[in-house]
Scaffold this active site. Sequence first.
Site, PDB file in Angstrom:
ATOM      1  N   ARG A   1      -9.633   0.310   9.014  1.00 58.81           N
ATOM      2  CA  ARG A   1      -9.523  -1.092   9.564  1.00 58.81           C
ATOM      3  C   ARG A   1     -10.524  -1.893  10.146  1.00 58.81           C
ATOM      4  NH1 ARG A   1      -3.842   0.530   8.959  1.00 58.81           N
ATOM      5  NH2 ARG A   1      -2.457  -1.562   9.181  1.00 58.81           N
TER       6      ARG A   1
ATOM      7  N   ARG B   1      11.483  -1.247  10.907  1.00 58.98           N
ATOM      8  CA  ARG B   1      10.171  -0.665  11.823  1.00 58.98           C
ATOM      9  C   ARG B   1      10.197  -1.615  12.637  1.00 58.98           C
ATOM     10  NH1 ARG B   1       4.872   0.527   8.336  1.00 58.98           N
ATOM     11  NH2 ARG B   1       3.960  -0.727   9.860  1.00 58.98           N
TER      12      ARG B   1
ATOM     13  N   ARG C   1      -0.020  -8.885  13.541  1.00 56.41           N
ATOM     14  CA  ARG C   1      -0.662  -7.648  12.593  1.00 56.41           C
ATOM     15  C   ARG C   1      -1.543  -8.607  11.704  1.00 56.41           C
ATOM     16  NH1 ARG C   1       4.305  -5.131  10.747  1.00 56.41           N
ATOM     17  NH2 ARG C   1       2.956  -3.979   9.214  1.00 56.41           N
TER      18      ARG C   1
ATOM     19  N   ARG D   1      11.679  -5.701   5.139  1.00 57.84           N
ATOM     20  CA  ARG D   1      11.369  -4.184   4.850  1.00 57.84           C
ATOM     21  C   ARG D   1      12.571  -3.232   5.405  1.00 57.84           C
ATOM     22  NH1 ARG D   1       5.695  -1.479   5.308  1.00 57.84           N
ATOM     23  NH2 ARG D   1       5.865  -2.812   7.432  1.00 57.84           N
TER      24      ARG D   1
ATOM     25  N   LYS E   1       0.974  -1.158  -0.089  1.00 55.92           N
ATOM     26  CA  LYS E   1      -0.032  -0.062  -0.026  1.00 55.92           C
ATOM     27  C   LYS E   1       0.986   1.313  -0.011  1.00 55.92           C
ATOM     28  CE  LYS E   1      -1.934  -1.074   4.094  1.00 55.92           C
ATOM     29  NZ  LYS E   1      -1.263  -2.284   4.132  1.00 55.92           N
TER      30      LYS E   1
HETATM   31  P1  AP5 Z   1       5.041  -1.511   1.548  1.00 55.11           P
HETATM   32  O1  AP5 Z   1       4.465  -0.970   0.654  1.00 55.11           O
HETATM   33  O2  AP5 Z   1       5.775  -0.926   2.825  1.00 55.11           O
HETATM   34  O3  AP5 Z   1       3.683  -2.489   2.395  1.00 55.11           O
HETATM   35  P2  AP5 Z   1       2.398  -1.900   3.144  1.00 55.11           P
HETATM   36  O4  AP5 Z   1       1.219  -2.349   2.696  1.00 55.11           O
HETATM   37  O5  AP5 Z   1       2.361  -0.058   3.133  1.00 55.11           O
HETATM   38  O6  AP5 Z   1       2.466  -2.309   4.651  1.00 55.11           O
HETATM   39  P3  AP5 Z   1       2.585  -1.671   6.196  1.00 55.11           P
HETATM   40  O7  AP5 Z   1       3.284  -2.575   6.991  1.00 55.11           O
HETATM   41  O8  AP5 Z   1       2.853  -0.316   6.074  1.00 55.11           O
HETATM   42  O9  AP5 Z   1       0.973  -1.828   6.571  1.00 55.11           O
HETATM   43  P4  AP5 Z   1       0.337  -1.788   7.693  1.00 55.11           P
HETATM   44  O10 AP5 Z   1      -1.061  -1.813   7.148  1.00 55.11           O
HETATM   45  O11 AP5 Z   1       0.634  -3.100   8.561  1.00 55.11           O
HETATM   46  O12 AP5 Z   1       0.897  -0.657   8.538  1.00 55.11           O
HETATM   47  P5  AP5 Z   1       0.881   0.709   9.028  1.00 55.11           P
HETATM   48  O13 AP5 Z   1       1.817   1.718   8.636  1.00 55.11           O
HETATM   49  O14 AP5 Z   1      -0.539   1.068   8.075  1.00 55.11           O
HETATM   50  O15 AP5 Z   1       5.696  -2.911   1.365  1.00 55.11           O
HETATM   51  C1  AP5 Z   1       6.169  -3.824   2.187  1.00 55.11           C
HETATM   52  C2  AP5 Z   1       7.569  -4.298   1.610  1.00 55.11           C
HETATM   53  O16 AP5 Z   1       7.417  -5.056   0.771  1.00 55.11           O
HETATM   54  C3  AP5 Z   1       8.534  -3.410   1.349  1.00 55.11           C
HETATM   55  O17 AP5 Z   1       9.937  -3.715   1.741  1.00 55.11           O
HETATM   56  C4  AP5 Z   1       8.632  -3.225  -0.264  1.00 55.11           C
HETATM   57  O18 AP5 Z   1       9.684  -2.744  -0.685  1.00 55.11           O
HETATM   58  C5  AP5 Z   1       8.172  -4.526  -0.470  1.00 55.11           C
HETATM   59  N1  AP5 Z   1       7.329  -4.388  -1.447  1.00 55.11           N
HETATM   60  C6  AP5 Z   1       6.169  -3.529  -2.033  1.00 55.11           C
HETATM   61  N2  AP5 Z   1       5.619  -3.958  -2.946  1.00 55.11           N
HETATM   62  C7  AP5 Z   1       6.307  -5.072  -3.462  1.00 55.11           C
HETATM   63  C8  AP5 Z   1       6.255  -5.757  -4.648  1.00 55.11           C
HETATM   64  N3  AP5 Z   1       5.411  -5.720  -5.357  1.00 55.11           N
HETATM   65  N4  AP5 Z   1       7.341  -6.766  -5.081  1.00 55.11           N
HETATM   66  C9  AP5 Z   1       8.119  -7.246  -4.004  1.00 55.11           C
HETATM   67  N5  AP5 Z   1       8.260  -6.465  -2.940  1.00 55.11           N
HETATM   68  C10 AP5 Z   1       7.379  -5.370  -2.691  1.00 55.11           C
HETATM   69  O19 AP5 Z   1      -0.190   0.638  10.529  1.00 55.11           O
HETATM   70  C11 AP5 Z   1       0.902   0.269  11.284  1.00 55.11           C
HETATM   71  C12 AP5 Z   1       0.329   0.156  12.915  1.00 55.11           C
HETATM   72  O20 AP5 Z   1      -0.305   1.183  13.030  1.00 55.11           O
HETATM   73  C13 AP5 Z   1      -0.919  -0.930  13.033  1.00 55.11           C
HETATM   74  O21 AP5 Z   1      -0.368  -2.097  13.170  1.00 55.11           O
HETATM   75  C14 AP5 Z   1      -1.809  -0.329  14.041  1.00 55.11           C
HETATM   76  O22 AP5 Z   1      -1.150  -0.327  15.175  1.00 55.11           O
HETATM   77  C15 AP5 Z   1      -1.627   1.242  13.652  1.00 55.11           C
HETATM   78  N6  AP5 Z   1      -2.905   1.636  12.774  1.00 55.11           N
HETATM   79  C16 AP5 Z   1      -2.596   2.314  11.694  1.00 55.11           C
HETATM   80  N7  AP5 Z   1      -3.688   2.514  11.275  1.00 55.11           N
HETATM   81  C17 AP5 Z   1      -4.655   2.290  12.026  1.00 55.11           C
HETATM   82  C18 AP5 Z   1      -6.062   2.220  12.061  1.00 55.11           C
HETATM   83  N8  AP5 Z   1      -6.726   2.735  10.762  1.00 55.11           N
HETATM   84  N9  AP5 Z   1      -6.637   2.014  12.997  1.00 55.11           N
HETATM   85  C19 AP5 Z   1      -6.042   1.492  14.046  1.00 55.11           C
HETATM   86  N10 AP5 Z   1      -4.504   1.331  14.174  1.00 55.11           N
HETATM   87  C20 AP5 Z   1      -3.895   1.660  12.967  1.00 55.11           C
END
Ligand code: AP5
Length: 211
Positions: free
Chosen positions: A92, A155, A166, A126, A16
């Site tokens: 979420r 991270r 997660r 990552r 994402k």
């Molecule tokens: P990346 O693009 O970083 O993946 P992502 O989908 O953005 O993953 P996140 O871990 O950021 O999502 P998340 O939803 O867990 O975390 P968030 O920060 O929102 O890609 C991942 C890796 O793969 C990278 O190394 C990249 O290079 C590689 N990659 C990407 N595309 C690729 C491809 N096509 N092929 C190969 N490699 C690839 O949330 C974190 C925490 O915040 C949550 O756990 C929660 O505690 C809190 N939080 C956030 N939002 C909320 C909410 N709405 N409500 C409550 N708590 C929340």
Amino acid sequence: MVRPRILILGAPGAGKGTQSARIAEAFDVEHVTTGDALRANKEMDISDLGLEYGTPGEYMDRGELVPDAVVNAIVDRALAEADGFVLDGYPRNEEQAEELDDMTDLDVVLYLEVGEEELVHRLTGRRLDPETGDIYHVEYNPPEEPAVESRLIQRDDDDEETVRERLRVYRENTEPVVERYEQQGVLERVDGEGSPEEVWEDVKATIEAAS
Ligand code: AP5
């Protein structure tokens, strides 16, 4: 020009953040990401809300969701200030999805599909550049410059145990949100297993066709 309002859904590690950065640049919209907003406010004092923990970081480091009251306020403010956006990390759970219905209309709802073991591999490999915010992967997308490589960080929630938690939280809380948009007939599925460039071609074409 009317800028599109885009929602991007997908499991942790589906790409994402990677695709949202490209969307924001190509379509000249704001990248609204709850994950980054919460990481910037990990130590914020929320003890007056009467919740289980006193800061967002205590939820995040356990792989749990931060309470809705905190997250809804962040998104409401960010969307009100944005002229077109790609929303990443929200909603979420079903309560957040109902809040979002009241905040804005959406032009496109994208869903990046990636299998579970690939998600674990992507997240545990990552790395982030703290200076630019750029996302790398030790195997799939390492930086070219040694100076960049030496400053990369991991991270706090990307160790395998927290990643698995997660993913469990995602299945329990966020998969029903995906089904909700599917039932409304607005969900655009994109195969997220190809290379970042291949996924981007599909993402771009889907947004252009839908907005
Ligand atoms: P990346 O693009 O970083 O993946 P992502 O989908 O953005 O993953 P996140 O871990 O950021 O999502 P998340 O939803 O867990 O975390 P968030 O920060 O929102 O890609 C991942 C890796 O793969 C990278 O190394 C990249 O290079 C590689 N990659 C990407 N595309 C690729 C491809 N096509 N092929 C190969 N490699 C690839 O949330 C974190 C925490 O915040 C949550 O756990 C929660 O505690 C809190 N939080 C956030 N939002 C909320 C909410 N709405 N409500 C409550 N708590 C929340």
